[in-house]
Motif scaffolding. Structure first.
Motif, PDB file in Angstrom:
ATOM      1  N   PRO A  76      23.502 -22.901   0.549  1.00 32.62           N
ATOM      2  CA  PRO A  76      24.023 -23.298   1.864  1.00 32.62           C
ATOM      3  C   PRO A  76      23.196 -24.432   2.481  1.00 32.62           C
ATOM      4  N   ASP A  77      21.870 -24.415   2.251  1.00 34.45           N
ATOM      5  CA  ASP A  77      21.027 -25.488   2.786  1.00 34.45           C
ATOM      6  C   ASP A  77      21.396 -26.836   2.176  1.00 34.45           C
ATOM      7  N   ALA A 131      24.621 -28.040   3.638  1.00 35.12           N
ATOM      8  CA  ALA A 131      24.394 -28.534   5.004  1.00 35.12           C
ATOM      9  C   ALA A 131      23.743 -29.913   4.969  1.00 35.12           C
ATOM     10  N   GLN A 190      26.297 -32.554   3.926  1.00 32.98           N
ATOM     11  CA  GLN A 190      27.219 -32.811   5.034  1.00 32.98           C
ATOM     12  C   GLN A 190      26.544 -33.644   6.119  1.00 32.98           C
ATOM     13  N   ALA A 191      25.292 -33.335   6.406  1.00 36.69           N
ATOM     14  CA  ALA A 191      24.563 -34.091   7.427  1.00 36.69           C
ATOM     15  C   ALA A 191      24.326 -35.528   6.967  1.00 36.69           C
ATOM     16  N   CYS A 205      21.783 -33.283  13.793  1.00 39.51           N
ATOM     17  CA  CYS A 205      22.795 -32.492  13.057  1.00 39.51           C
ATOM     18  C   CYS A 205      22.336 -31.059  12.875  1.00 39.51           C
ATOM     19  N   PHE A 206      21.054 -30.866  12.554  1.00 42.35           N
ATOM     20  CA  PHE A 206      20.561 -29.512  12.297  1.00 42.35           C
ATOM     21  C   PHE A 206      20.354 -28.744  13.592  1.00 42.35           C
ATOM     22  N   SER A 254      23.706 -27.418  14.330  1.00 43.47           N
ATOM     23  CA  SER A 254      23.993 -26.277  13.459  1.00 43.47           C
ATOM     24  C   SER A 254      23.294 -25.028  13.961  1.00 43.47           C
TER      25      SER A 254
END
Length: 167
Positions: A97-98, A101, A104-105, A155-156, A159
């Motif tokens: 998942p990281d 992410a 995507q970022a 972005c993070f 999230s």
């Protein structure tokens, strides 16, 4: 085919084809392949019918040709199966998942910012090396990196806020 009687070949074929095909089928276990092989053996006999028809046992000649063809096929299949059995299927684990992410970022960054971040952090290139590759000043690359890092952080943070809000 000078001197050959095509009528005698047609009779020979009609009388003997099923015998050869049945024997080859019993050997191979594949009816369609047995018929193809028997057909090939008879085609070869037809091409040489002037000589083959003079043999004491033309049927034995055709049977031998068919068996040779079947044996060659069996060898090819065995070699192919051996090769395939040695091939290893490679399994690649799914991305974490990281990683998803991060990808995507990174996709949200402007091209030059993304290029600088990827080359600096993933390719371990210095800002001077990136600047040289991109034909820009070192300060430009430092600016791209700074902006790229800020955008990634944003972005993070978004999230994390979404996780906290929905969690």
């Amino acid at each position: 085919m000078p001197g050959a009687d095509p009528g005698s070949f047609a009779d020979f074929y009609s009388l003997q084809f099923s015998r050869i095909a049945t024997q080859i089928y019993a050997y191979l276990g594949d009816h369609a392949e047995a018929q193809d092989i028997a057909q090939e053996a008879f085609v070869r006999a037809f091409d040489r019918w002037a000589v083959v028809s003079a043999y004491d046992e033309p049927f034995a000649w055709v049977r031998r040709v068919a068996w040779n063809l079947a044996t060659s096929r069996m060898r090819r299949v065995k070699v192919t199966l051996g090769y395939l059995s040695r091939q290893r299927e490679e399994h690649t684990p799914e991305p974490s998942p990281d990683r998803v992410a991060l990808i995507q970022a990174l996709a949200k960054l402007p091209d030059k910012h993304r290029l600088a971040v990827v080359l600096h952090y993933l390719a371990n290139m210095t800002t001077a090396e990136i600047a040289k590759q991109e034909s820009v000043a070192d300060g430009t690359v430092r600016s791209w990196l700074s902006r790229g890092r800020a955008q990634l952080a944003g972005c993070f943070e978004e999230s994390q806020e979404e996780v906290a809000h929905h969690g």
